[in-house]
Design a protein around this motif. Structure first.
Motif, short mmCIF file in Angstrom:
data_model
loop_
_atom_site.label_atom_id
_atom_site.label_comp_id
_atom_site.label_asym_id
_atom_site.label_seq_id
_atom_site.Cartn_x
_atom_site.Cartn_y
_atom_site.Cartn_z
N LYS A 1 -1.65 1.02 7.13
CA LYS A 1 -1.08 -0.10 6.36
C LYS A 1 -0.68 0.30 4.94
CE LYS A 1 -5.53 -2.18 4.99
NZ LYS A 1 -6.38 -3.38 5.18
N PHE A 2 -1.19 1.46 4.47
CA PHE A 2 -0.80 1.94 3.14
C PHE A 2 0.09 3.18 3.20
CE2 PHE A 2 -5.18 0.16 2.18
CZ PHE A 2 -4.70 -0.99 1.58
N ASP B 1 3.09 4.01 4.05
CA ASP B 1 4.48 4.05 3.60
C ASP B 1 4.65 3.71 2.12
OD1 ASP B 1 5.36 4.76 6.14
OD2 ASP B 1 5.55 2.67 6.78
N LEU B 2 3.54 3.47 1.43
CA LEU B 2 3.64 3.18 0.00
C LEU B 2 4.03 4.45 -0.76
CD1 LEU B 2 0.54 0.88 -0.65
CD2 LEU B 2 2.93 0.21 -0.34
N ASN B 3 4.87 4.29 -1.74
CA ASN B 3 5.32 5.41 -2.56
C ASN B 3 4.17 5.95 -3.40
OD1 ASN B 3 6.50 6.39 -5.33
ND2 ASN B 3 8.19 6.53 -3.85
N LYS B 4 4.05 7.28 -3.49
CA LYS B 4 2.96 7.88 -4.27
C LYS B 4 2.99 7.45 -5.73
CE LYS B 4 2.15 12.19 -1.69
NZ LYS B 4 0.86 11.85 -1.10
N ASP C 1 4.05 4.62 -6.93
CA ASP C 1 3.53 3.25 -7.01
C ASP C 1 2.01 3.25 -6.88
OD1 ASP C 1 6.07 2.27 -7.30
OD2 ASP C 1 6.34 1.84 -5.16
N LEU C 2 1.50 4.06 -5.93
CA LEU C 2 0.05 4.14 -5.76
C LEU C 2 -0.63 4.64 -7.03
CD1 LEU C 2 -0.41 5.63 -2.15
CD2 LEU C 2 -1.20 3.40 -2.96
N GLN D 1 -0.75 2.05 -9.70
CA GLN D 1 -1.81 1.08 -9.40
C GLN D 1 -3.18 1.62 -9.80
OE1 GLN D 1 -2.05 -0.51 -5.40
NE2 GLN D 1 0.18 -0.50 -5.17
N LYS E 1 -6.38 4.44 -0.79
CA LYS E 1 -5.22 4.54 -1.69
C LYS E 1 -5.31 5.79 -2.55
CE LYS E 1 -4.06 -0.38 -2.10
NZ LYS E 1 -3.86 -1.51 -3.06
N SER F 1 -2.66 9.00 -2.40
CA SER F 1 -1.88 9.27 -3.62
C SER F 1 -1.84 10.75 -3.97
CB SER F 1 -2.46 8.48 -4.80
OG SER F 1 -3.67 9.09 -5.26
#
Length: 357
Positions: free
Chosen positions: A159-160, A162-165, A167-168, A171, A244, A248
């Motif tokens: 679920k995480f 495909d998040l851009n590094k 952006d991670l 955060q 996360k 990252s």
């Protein structure tokens, strides 16, 4: 269908690997065995839930009484499954079929319990090395021992994924202009943490991020590595946030040492978490870790030889395409062999075959 009773006097809300392992097992075994599943954990009852310590004598006594009450209500067709040999010995004497989940060779009076159970029970070992040793020491037929490594819940990573590094990292407050090599987990002394220094020297253009460890250990290692400006220590994180952090990173670092009493038989959840990230891994593959990390899914090194680690670090820097290929294979390996659901299904199939003997 096999009837399955899962029992462990372990507080699943604690911030320990053992608690996580029991929690994950309970969750997925409940799903696999469905209406044929029963369990008993300290979290289930108020009197044992409020006593947090697994070593509390009062809780042990209370839990044992609840265990006896539970056994009295169960059909003898149930398999009683536990990490606790004494509970299994009691269940066996009462006519139940028993399964011990082995994480190491037993110590103290547990040796006698295993001797008593050796010819009348079944066993689940977390590594091939442990399976073979238990069979050798206690004369248990290999066919009565299933190897089921620990695992990972990949849905939590997917679920995480495909998040851009960038952006991670934003955060999490991590630098976005540097490559990151990361280690997550405990910082026990004499377990290879000293090797961080080799990484810090060889990958001086990286930031080394350490996530987790007790306050005492973090204080010690901060002082130990205080001459380096490229290492960051971050406190223990809850599971979702830890994922996360792992995702990252650019590299994941796994080390252990032959000073660890369980290096030869361990099956650490962190290893499968790393594989599940699909990110390049540099890993020590001594002992039973060689059953998990290999030259197709990671870059391995011998933790007793600093030159071996230096060679591994240099290999990463010079072989980008190969490293990417191995990180993809790591994700294939964990999807095919090392999820909690796959593990639970192995146990179910094993016990069904035992029932047919």
């Amino acid at each position: 269908m096999v009837n399955f009773f899962y029992v462990n006097n372990i507080n699943t809300l604690a911030k320990t690997a053992r608690a996580r392992q029991v929690y994950e097992n309970d969750s997925v075994l409940k799903k696999i065995f469905s209406s044929h599943y029963q369990s008993l954990l300290p979290d289930d009852m108020f009197l044992t839930r409020i006593i947090k310590s697994d070593s509390s004598l009062i809780r042990k006594v209370l839990f044992f009484l609840f265990f006896l009450i539970k056994l009295s209500s169960l059909d003898k067709k149930f398999y009683v499954y536990s990490r606790n040999l004494y509970l299994l010995e009691v269940a066996r004497k009462k006519g139940f079929k028993t399964v011990w989940e082995a994480h190491d060779l037993p110590q103290g009076r547990n040796k006698d319990s295993l001797t008593n159970l050796s010819q009348s029970s079944y066993f689940v070992a977390i590594s091939n090395a442990l399976k073979n040793k238990i069979s050798e020491v206690y004369s248990i037929p290999l066919t009565n021992i299933l190897v089921a490594h620990d695992g990972v819940d990949l849905t939590s990573y997917d679920k995480f994924r495909d998040l851009n590094k960038v952006d991670l990292r934003n955060q999490l407050g991590l630098p976005i202009d540097k490559k990151i090599i990361m280690h997550t987990g405990s910082l026990f002394r004499n377990r290879g943490v000293e090797l961080f220094g080799v990484v810090l020297e060889e990958l001086s253009d990286y930031i080394f991020v350490q996530v987790g460890g007790s306050n005492k250990d973090v204080t010690f290692w901060k002082k130990y590595f205080n001459k380096y400006s490229n290492i960051i220590f971050i406190e223990h994180q809850e599971v979702q946030k830890l994922i996360k952090y792992q995702l990252s990173s650019d590299l994941l670092f796994y080390m252990t040492s032959k000073n660890s009493p369980i290096y030869w038989c361990t099956s650490p959840m962190k290893a499968f978490e790393y594989l599940g990230c699909g990110i390049p891994i540099i890993a020590s593959n001594i002992g039973s870790l060689s059953e998990i990390f290999n030259e197709t899914n990671s870059v391995t090194f011998d933790s007793s030889d600093q030159n071996s680690l230096i060679n591994a670090l240099q290999f990463v820097g010079k072989n980008k395409d190969e490293i990417e290929k191995r990180s993809k294979q790591a994700l294939v390996d964990v999807r095919n062999d090392f999820t909690w659901e796959i593990r639970a299904n192995k146990i179910k199939i094993f016990l069904e075959s035992c029932s047919n003997h």
